[in-house]
Design a protein around this motif. Structure first.
Motif, short mmCIF file in Angstrom:
data_model
loop_
_atom_site.label_atom_id
_atom_site.label_comp_id
_atom_site.label_asym_id
_atom_site.label_seq_id
_atom_site.Cartn_x
_atom_site.Cartn_y
_atom_site.Cartn_z
N PRO A 7 0.71 -1.27 0.06
CA PRO A 7 0.05 0.02 0.04
C PRO A 7 0.43 1.25 0.01
N ARG A 8 0.28 2.34 -0.62
CA ARG A 8 1.14 3.64 -0.65
C ARG A 8 1.12 4.13 0.54
N ALA A 9 2.24 4.89 0.84
CA ALA A 9 2.15 5.74 2.17
C ALA A 9 1.10 6.86 1.82
N ARG A 10 0.55 7.34 2.91
CA ARG A 10 -0.58 8.35 2.74
C ARG A 10 0.13 9.10 3.73
N LEU A 11 -0.47 10.53 3.52
CA LEU A 11 -0.23 11.84 4.30
C LEU A 11 -1.62 12.30 4.83
N ALA A 12 -1.34 12.83 6.06
CA ALA A 12 -2.57 13.41 6.58
C ALA A 12 -2.11 14.91 7.51
N VAL A 13 -3.30 15.87 7.31
CA VAL A 13 -2.80 16.94 8.20
C VAL A 13 -3.79 16.84 9.49
N ILE A 64 -4.68 13.57 2.71
CA ILE A 64 -4.68 14.09 1.43
C ILE A 64 -3.84 13.37 0.52
N ASP A 65 -3.97 13.27 -0.80
CA ASP A 65 -3.38 12.72 -1.84
C ASP A 65 -2.52 13.60 -2.58
N VAL A 66 -1.26 13.26 -2.75
CA VAL A 66 -0.42 14.13 -3.60
C VAL A 66 0.37 13.12 -4.58
N PRO A 69 6.09 12.28 -6.66
CA PRO A 69 7.31 13.04 -6.74
C PRO A 69 7.39 13.92 -5.25
N LEU A 70 6.04 14.53 -5.07
CA LEU A 70 5.76 15.57 -4.03
C LEU A 70 5.47 14.47 -2.82
N LEU A 74 7.96 14.93 0.73
CA LEU A 74 7.02 15.47 1.91
C LEU A 74 7.37 14.21 2.86
N LEU A 75 7.44 12.89 2.61
CA LEU A 75 7.83 12.18 3.70
C LEU A 75 9.07 12.09 4.18
N LYS A 76 10.06 12.84 3.35
CA LYS A 76 11.39 12.93 3.95
C LYS A 76 11.49 13.94 5.26
#
Length: 79
Positions: A7-13, A64-66, A69-70, A74-76
């Motif tokens: 599964p893709r890593a995801r991001l959330a605020v 959020i989905d980005v 490349p972004l 951001l994960l870094k």
């Protein structure tokens, strides 16, 4: 042989941190770790300020989905 896709890593605020002020910052971007069981119970597994992942109520975050490349950039900084 069928290849299992990771599964893709995801991001959330974070949008709510009441009761977890030391662990979560409002407006900060967090990495979401895929956890099907947690999500079935209304939770997200978040890598918080401690650097560890914990389950938090999903309504504390806006996912959020980005573009890929972004996301990598951001994960870094989000981990």
């Amino acid at each position: 042989m069928k290849r299992t896709r990771r599964p893709r890593a995801r991001l959330a605020v974070c949008i709510k941190n009441k009761g977890y002020e030391a662990s979560l910052e409002i407006g900060k971007l967090y990495r979401v770790i895929f956890d099907k069981v947690a999500e079935e119970h209304g939770y997200l597994r978040i890598v918080d300020e401690s650097g560890e992942d914990y389950g938090y109520a999903a309504d504390r975050f806006f996912a959020i989905d980005v573009p890929k490349p972004l996301e990598r950039a951001l994960l870094k900084v989000a981990c």
